[in-house]
Enzyme design. Structure first.
Site, PDB file in Angstrom:
ATOM      1  N   ASP A   1       0.867  -1.181   0.000  1.00 34.32           N
ATOM      2  CA  ASP A   1       0.000   0.000   0.000  1.00 34.32           C
ATOM      3  C   ASP A   1       0.903   1.230   0.000  1.00 34.32           C
ATOM      4  OD1 ASP A   1      -2.383   1.599   0.302  1.00 34.32           O
ATOM      5  OD2 ASP A   1      -1.900   1.823   2.417  1.00 34.32           O
ATOM      6  N   SER A   2       0.280   2.402  -0.093  1.00 39.77           N
ATOM      7  CA  SER A   2       1.050   3.643  -0.053  1.00 39.77           C
ATOM      8  C   SER A   2       1.609   3.926   1.336  1.00 39.77           C
ATOM      9  CB  SER A   2       0.151   4.812  -0.446  1.00 39.77           C
ATOM     10  OG  SER A   2      -0.869   4.953   0.520  1.00 39.77           O
TER      11      SER A   2
ATOM     12  N   TYR B   1      -1.198   8.157  -2.575  1.00 42.80           N
ATOM     13  CA  TYR B   1      -1.347   7.624  -3.930  1.00 42.80           C
ATOM     14  C   TYR B   1      -2.585   8.220  -4.619  1.00 42.80           C
ATOM     15  CZ  TYR B   1       2.072   3.708  -3.829  1.00 42.80           C
ATOM     16  OH  TYR B   1       3.207   2.931  -3.821  1.00 42.80           O
TER      17      TYR B   1
ATOM     18  N   CYS C   1      -4.527  -1.651  -1.752  1.00 42.88           N
ATOM     19  CA  CYS C   1      -4.722  -0.219  -1.993  1.00 42.88           C
ATOM     20  C   CYS C   1      -5.707  -0.093  -3.146  1.00 42.88           C
ATOM     21  CB  CYS C   1      -3.377   0.401  -2.358  1.00 42.88           C
ATOM     22  SG  CYS C   1      -3.496   2.097  -2.943  1.00 42.88           S
ATOM     23  N   ASN C   2      -6.781   0.644  -2.912  1.00 46.67           N
ATOM     24  CA  ASN C   2      -7.782   0.807  -3.972  1.00 46.67           C
ATOM     25  C   ASN C   2      -7.242   1.649  -5.126  1.00 46.67           C
ATOM     26  OD1 ASN C   2     -10.798   0.013  -2.824  1.00 46.67           O
ATOM     27  ND2 ASN C   2      -9.322   0.531  -1.234  1.00 46.67           N
ATOM     28  N   SER C   3      -6.480   2.693  -4.794  1.00 46.62           N
ATOM     29  CA  SER C   3      -5.975   3.589  -5.840  1.00 46.62           C
ATOM     30  C   SER C   3      -5.038   2.826  -6.775  1.00 46.62           C
ATOM     31  CB  SER C   3      -5.221   4.767  -5.211  1.00 46.62           C
ATOM     32  OG  SER C   3      -5.959   5.329  -4.158  1.00 46.62           O
TER      33      SER C   3
ATOM     34  N   GLU D   1      -2.198   8.864   8.218  1.00 49.51           N
ATOM     35  CA  GLU D   1      -0.730   8.794   8.195  1.00 49.51           C
ATOM     36  C   GLU D   1      -0.112   9.676   9.281  1.00 49.51           C
ATOM     37  OE1 GLU D   1       1.400   6.850   6.454  1.00 49.51           O
ATOM     38  OE2 GLU D   1      -0.227   5.790   5.443  1.00 49.51           O
TER      39      GLU D   1
ATOM     40  N   CYS E   1     -11.047   2.782   0.395  1.00 48.42           N
ATOM     41  CA  CYS E   1      -9.634   3.132   0.563  1.00 48.42           C
ATOM     42  C   CYS E   1      -9.222   2.355   1.799  1.00 48.42           C
ATOM     43  CB  CYS E   1      -9.457   4.629   0.794  1.00 48.42           C
ATOM     44  SG  CYS E   1      -7.775   5.062   1.326  1.00 48.42           S
ATOM     45  N   THR E   2      -8.111   1.654   1.714  1.00 50.52           N
ATOM     46  CA  THR E   2      -7.755   0.774   2.834  1.00 50.52           C
ATOM     47  C   THR E   2      -7.323   1.549   4.090  1.00 50.52           C
ATOM     48  OG1 THR E   2      -5.556   0.524   1.851  1.00 50.52           O
ATOM     49  CG2 THR E   2      -7.189  -1.208   1.399  1.00 50.52           C
ATOM     50  N   HIS E   3      -7.106   2.855   3.954  1.00 56.93           N
ATOM     51  CA  HIS E   3      -6.831   3.657   5.149  1.00 56.93           C
ATOM     52  C   HIS E   3      -8.123   3.913   5.952  1.00 56.93           C
ATOM     53  CE1 HIS E   3      -2.989   4.625   3.231  1.00 56.93           C
ATOM     54  NE2 HIS E   3      -2.607   5.257   4.318  1.00 56.93           N
TER      55      HIS E   3
END
Ligand code: DGL
Length: 276
Positions: A10-11, A42, A73-75, A152, A184-186
């Site tokens: 992931d980002s 991302y 990561c979806n993006s 983040e 979004c995985t965040h």
């Protein structure tokens, strides 16, 4: 192949939500996680940039012996899943289709709202995937800039987080969806403020568990499932600060991360985010 690790990337910290479901469902598997913290978010990048990031990371994970790669990561799934599948020899799983399957199984009205990054929303990946999978689901999408940055920064609760979430989700509060897909995985790390804002009538759905089921099915089909009683190891590689990743990662996962190392991607140095 059975003893090889699963690669996940992931980002930054968001993909840990998928990693957590993998460790819950497949505790015997070894995992290598790449958090490309030097280049998040991302969601503000171009398709071409994300394809470069995803390919570089997947190539390194393959070189590290991964038997399977999860784009957590979806993006990056939106921008690069097809390309990575073409270029990488091991199977590659994204998070968009699993999230939609979970939403279709959850929604009683057949209407869901997907929240995600600008990249994910503008890509149209959710509508395309609904059509590909022939799901009986109507999806609308809403971009939520700023959510990834809050996670983040380690800001996942408190009045200012709730205020930002409320501002972003205001356009959906009058809509009649019963299911909110955390695209979004965040975003599962913001589940508490998000549910406070949308209320109990809306069910939050993440792709994490369904992605883990898809991984398990694939490993069972291929005979690569590592079925053992000892807990697998988690190795983390980050393009940002290992100390920072470890502190926040342990807080979010609730387990010690004893193996967090710096990992550079020299071919992506021109994409390091300005504030890193
Ligand atoms: N967690 C990622 C996603 O699912 C990326 C977020 C970002 O870096 O913008 O889209």
């Amino acid at each position: 192949m059975r003893d090889a690790p699963i690669g996940v990337f992931d980002s930054g910290l968001g993909g840990l939500t998928v990693l957590q479901s993998l460790t819950d469902l497949l505790p015997g598997e070894d995992l290598i996680y790449v958090g490309d913290t030097a280049r998040y978010p991302y969601g503000d990048r171009t398709t071409e940039q994300l394809q470069r990031c995803a390919l570089a990371i997947a190539t390194d994970l393959q070189a590290a012996g991964a038997k399977l790669i999860v784009i957590a990561c979806n993006s990056a799934t939106a921008a690069a899943l097809d390309l990575v599948r073409e270029r990488i020899r091991v199977p590659v799983i994204g998070v968009v289709a699993p999230g939609l399957r979970a939403a279709a199984a959850t929604s009683r009205t057949g209407r869901a709202l997907v929240i995600g990054t600008r990249m994910t929303v503008e890509s149209g990946i959710y509508a395309h995937t609904v059509a590909d999978l022939q799901l009986d689901l109507e999806v609308a999408t809403l971009a939520c800039p700023g959510f990834v940055e809050m996670v983040e920064a380690g800001r996942t609760e408190g009045p200012s987080v709730v205020r930002t979430v409320r501002e972003r989700l205001a356009p959906m509060l009058t809509s009649r969806v019963d299911t909110l897909v955390l695209g979004c995985t965040h975003f599962p790390l913001l589940a508490r403020p998000i549910s406070e804002v949308v209320g109990r009538g809306v069910t939050l759905v993440s792709s994490a568990d369904e992605t883990a089921f898809e991984v398990r099915d694939l490993l069972e089909r291929t005979g690569w499932l590592r079925d053992r009683s000892t807990q697998g190891a988690i190795r983390v590689l980050t393009s940002g600060s290992p100390a920072r990743f470890r502190t926040l990662g342990e807080r979010f996962l609730g387990v010690p991360l004893t193996d967090v190392q710096a990992h550079a991607f020299p071919e992506l140095d021109d994409l390091v985010s300005a504030d890193r």
